[in-house]
Design an enzyme around this catalytic site. Structure first.
Site, PDB file in Angstrom:
ATOM      1  CG  HIS A   1      -2.062   0.930   1.111  1.00 39.94           C
ATOM      2  ND1 HIS A   1      -1.944   2.271   1.386  1.00 39.94           N
ATOM      3  CD2 HIS A   1      -3.328   0.726   0.685  1.00 39.94           C
ATOM      4  CE1 HIS A   1      -3.114   2.839   1.150  1.00 39.94           C
ATOM      5  NE2 HIS A   1      -3.965   1.933   0.725  1.00 39.94           N
TER       6      HIS A   1
ATOM      7  CG  ASP B   1      -8.450  -4.062  -2.536  1.00 37.71           C
ATOM      8  OD1 ASP B   1      -9.638  -3.868  -2.253  1.00 37.71           O
ATOM      9  OD2 ASP B   1      -7.682  -3.184  -2.906  1.00 37.71           O
TER      10      ASP B   1
HETATM   11  N1  ACO Z   1       4.194  -7.530  -5.023  1.00 40.94           N
HETATM   12  C1  ACO Z   1       5.537  -7.574  -5.184  1.00 40.94           C
HETATM   13  N2  ACO Z   1       6.345  -6.503  -5.010  1.00 40.94           N
HETATM   14  C2  ACO Z   1       5.767  -5.334  -4.660  1.00 40.94           C
HETATM   15  C3  ACO Z   1       4.389  -5.222  -4.481  1.00 40.94           C
HETATM   16  C4  ACO Z   1       3.574  -6.366  -4.671  1.00 40.94           C
HETATM   17  N3  ACO Z   1       2.248  -6.317  -4.516  1.00 40.94           N
HETATM   18  N4  ACO Z   1       4.076  -3.943  -4.143  1.00 40.94           N
HETATM   19  C5  ACO Z   1       5.240  -3.287  -4.113  1.00 40.94           C
HETATM   20  N5  ACO Z   1       6.269  -4.125  -4.418  1.00 40.94           N
HETATM   21  C6  ACO Z   1       7.704  -3.793  -4.428  1.00 40.94           C
HETATM   22  C7  ACO Z   1       8.095  -2.996  -5.658  1.00 40.94           C
HETATM   23  O1  ACO Z   1       8.491  -3.830  -6.728  1.00 40.94           O
HETATM   24  C8  ACO Z   1       9.223  -2.166  -5.116  1.00 40.94           C
HETATM   25  O2  ACO Z   1      10.365  -2.972  -5.023  1.00 40.94           O
HETATM   26  P1  ACO Z   1      11.858  -2.328  -5.209  1.00 40.94           P
HETATM   27  O3  ACO Z   1      11.997  -1.366  -4.058  1.00 40.94           O
HETATM   28  O4  ACO Z   1      12.763  -3.504  -5.154  1.00 40.94           O
HETATM   29  O5  ACO Z   1      11.828  -1.639  -6.557  1.00 40.94           O
HETATM   30  C9  ACO Z   1       8.792  -1.839  -3.685  1.00 40.94           C
HETATM   31  O6  ACO Z   1       7.923  -2.933  -3.313  1.00 40.94           O
HETATM   32  C10 ACO Z   1       8.028  -0.518  -3.554  1.00 40.94           C
HETATM   33  O7  ACO Z   1       6.975  -0.516  -4.488  1.00 40.94           O
HETATM   34  P2  ACO Z   1       6.306   0.791  -5.078  1.00 40.94           P
HETATM   35  O8  ACO Z   1       5.630   0.476  -6.375  1.00 40.94           O
HETATM   36  O9  ACO Z   1       7.297   1.912  -5.089  1.00 40.94           O
HETATM   37  O10 ACO Z   1       5.232   1.113  -3.972  1.00 40.94           O
HETATM   38  P3  ACO Z   1       4.008   2.099  -4.139  1.00 40.94           P
HETATM   39  O11 ACO Z   1       3.758   2.638  -2.784  1.00 40.94           O
HETATM   40  O12 ACO Z   1       4.237   3.073  -5.231  1.00 40.94           O
HETATM   41  O13 ACO Z   1       2.822   1.127  -4.616  1.00 40.94           O
HETATM   42  C11 ACO Z   1       0.903  -0.233  -4.614  1.00 40.94           C
HETATM   43  C12 ACO Z   1       1.755   0.773  -3.829  1.00 40.94           C
HETATM   44  C13 ACO Z   1       0.488   0.359  -5.987  1.00 40.94           C
HETATM   45  C14 ACO Z   1      -0.384  -0.516  -3.848  1.00 40.94           C
HETATM   46  C15 ACO Z   1       1.719  -1.540  -4.829  1.00 40.94           C
HETATM   47  O14 ACO Z   1       2.110  -2.072  -3.577  1.00 40.94           O
HETATM   48  C16 ACO Z   1       0.956  -2.593  -5.646  1.00 40.94           C
HETATM   49  O15 ACO Z   1       0.991  -2.555  -6.869  1.00 40.94           O
HETATM   50  N6  ACO Z   1       0.239  -3.548  -4.942  1.00 40.94           N
HETATM   51  C17 ACO Z   1      -0.542  -4.536  -5.644  1.00 40.94           C
HETATM   52  C18 ACO Z   1      -1.872  -3.929  -6.060  1.00 40.94           C
HETATM   53  C19 ACO Z   1      -2.805  -3.735  -4.893  1.00 40.94           C
HETATM   54  O16 ACO Z   1      -3.021  -4.621  -4.078  1.00 40.94           O
HETATM   55  N7  ACO Z   1      -3.408  -2.525  -4.843  1.00 40.94           N
HETATM   56  C20 ACO Z   1      -4.389  -2.192  -3.816  1.00 40.94           C
HETATM   57  C21 ACO Z   1      -3.973  -0.986  -3.041  1.00 40.94           C
HETATM   58  S1  ACO Z   1      -5.129  -0.738  -1.747  1.00 40.94           S
HETATM   59  C22 ACO Z   1      -6.454   0.055  -2.414  1.00 40.94           C
HETATM   60  O17 ACO Z   1      -6.400   0.744  -3.401  1.00 40.94           O
HETATM   61  C23 ACO Z   1      -7.759  -0.131  -1.672  1.00 40.94           C
END
Ligand code: ACO
Length: 427
Positions: free
Chosen positions: A306, A363
């Site tokens: 998140h 979710d």
């Molecule tokens: N699975 C694997 N790796 C992940 C995930 C994931 N779900 N989420 C983040 N990471 C990793 C990234 O690859 C990144 O790794 P790195 O540092 O080695 O490059 C690190 O964690 C940080 O990720 P960011 O994309 O910078 O985090 P951000 O805060 O921008 O993204 C987000 C948040 C979009 C929710 C992301 O975690 C994601 O895509 N999750 C899956 C989708 C999801 O469940 N969304 C629901 C959000 S809740 C809602 O809207 C109600």
């Protein structure tokens, strides 16, 4: 707010003095509004360190796993309140007394019927269209109907818009489901609770008496409460941005629905369930974990991580409990839940997820509950949109109450410097 100062020194030029703002909770914030006049802009794509507005609706402390609606903790609301009471709190700032709640409920029930043209609009969609596509169209089309409440600068009109949207969203979402499944439309029934009425409109058969299952009614109500608001997320920021131009509120809601649809936001519950189904059995989990960690693979574990919560999502904790309750009650096959629990366990103990603070989000569980209730995964984000409508409207109203200013972000330009034009198509 306090009047503390910060000093910004750039390349030996005269220091720039910035005010430090302090809200009632949370970080201190640098007031950079004067920077532009001094020839500087802040660069912050994705708003990771920038507040786009001030708001008194919802507070999140992502490190501590805290979520408050108007100061009230989310777990207390989920356990001791109902969705309509939470809507009242979000919209008006205080918990309602008995009369206020009664009047609120009556105004919603009296506005829950859709204009017949909206049903006709729905009939123009292919039956296999995604419900979110239908919802974008239906919410936007309300702008063509309610000409009596279009003056967004009048508080009475804004209040009426809020009631209409809150009252009609369940009708629209339920109609999307009925249409997609070829079932006859069912009009709202005033005898039921907000959530009970949604179950009735979605699942009743016009030729039979419908009996509401109280466990499912409560579970749906809980899902709605937990999704009702989440401060300046993508879709809420969208409605503020769209509305900041003075645009028609129904088209702004349509824009918010579109933003919510994305798999990084509201579309994650649908994507998460599809992922769990794809994983299928516990033995397949390691393959998916490997893919999630592989930098060259765009795959992410849906329902994990998140932008704000870098600790357990407090909504996910409540949702987890509700999930078990519903699955036990319905005695459904628990394959998906077993995969989900194993995935949760591994992710919570795996250094990749621990280091990046990737916890299961709301979710992760909501999709499993909705599926067990018989709601198809294509409807999940539409249910989320229905729940979040109150948050969108509360923020849209707050923006007007506080004085509207058009959103106009700046950019870091990386294109060509000025150059002369010579046409390549004329000799
Ligand atoms: N699975 C694997 N790796 C992940 C995930 C994931 N779900 N989420 C983040 N990471 C990793 C990234 O690859 C990144 O790794 P790195 O540092 O080695 O490059 C690190 O964690 C940080 O990720 P960011 O994309 O910078 O985090 P951000 O805060 O921008 O993204 C987000 C948040 C979009 C929710 C992301 O975690 C994601 O895509 N999750 C899956 C989708 C999801 O469940 N969304 C629901 C959000 S809740 C809602 O809207 C109600």
């Amino acid at each position: 707010m306090d009047k503390k100062k910060a000093i910004l020194a750039i390349d030996g030029k005269d220091p720039i003095e910035l005010n430090i703002l302090r809200g009632s909770l949370g970080c201190q914030e640098l007031d950079i509004r004067t920077l532009g006049a001094q020839g500087y802009f802040a660069f912050d794509p994705g708003f990771t360190s920038t507040a786009s507005c001030q708001s008194s609706i919802t507070y999140i402390d992502g490190d501590k796993g805290v979520l408050l609606y108007r100061g009230f903790p989310i777990d207390q609301l989920a356990l001791n309140s109902n969705y309509l009471e939470v809507c009242y709190i979000l919209l008006y700032g205080e918990a309602p007394n008995v009369k206020q709640f009664h009047d609120f409920k009556i105004s919603l029930t009296h506005n829950s019927l859709l204009h017949e043209q909206i049903y006709n609009l729905l009939r123009c969609f292919c039956r296999h269209a995604h419900p979110m596509a239908m919802l974008c169209g239906m919410t936007g089309a309300l702008a063509a109907i309610y000409h009596d409440s279009m003056d967004v600068h009048r508080k009475s009109h804004r209040d009426l818009i809020a009631i209409r949207l809150l009252a009609q969203m369940p009708t629209m979402v339920s109609m999307c489901y009925r249409y997609a499944t070829g079932k006859p439309f069912v009009y709202p029934c005033h005898d039921f609770s907000y959530s009970g009425n949604i179950l009735y409109m979605m699942f009743s058969d016009p030729s039979e008496t419908y009996v509401i299952n109280p466990i499912l009614e409560r579970a749906l109500d809980c899902i709605l409460i937990l999704h009702a608001d989440h401060e300046q997320n993508a879709s809420t920021s969208t409605i503020r941005t769209a509305g900041s131009s003075g645009a028609n509120p129904f088209s702004c809601i349509s824009a918010a629905v579109a933003s919510l649809w994305g798999p990084s936001h509201g579309g994650a519950n649908e994507a998460c369930l599809l992922m769990l189904e794809e994983i299928g059995t516990i033995e397949n989990i390691p393959v998916f974990l490997r893919r999630a960690k592989d930098k060259n693979d765009p795959f992410r574990l849906m329902g994990f991580g998140h932008r704000v919560y870098k600790n357990y999502d407090p909504r996910a904790m409540v949702m987890r409990e509700v999930c078990h309750e519903v699955l036990n009650h319905l005695e459904v096959k628990k394959d998906l839940m077993e995969v989900a629990m194993e995935l949760e366990y591994i992710a919570l103990h795996d250094s990749y997820f621990i280091e990046r603070k990737l916890y299961p989000n709301i979710d992760f569980y909501s999709g499993i509950i909705l599926k067990a209730m018989g709601i198809p995964s294509s409807m999940f984000t539409a249910i989320f949109a229905m729940a979040r409508t109150v948050g969108w409207i509360a923020h849209w109203k707050e923006m007007y109450d506080e004085g509207i200013k058009i959103s106009r972000p700046r950019q870091l330009y990386t294109g060509y410097t000025q150059r002369n034009f010579n046409s390549k198509i004329t000799s």
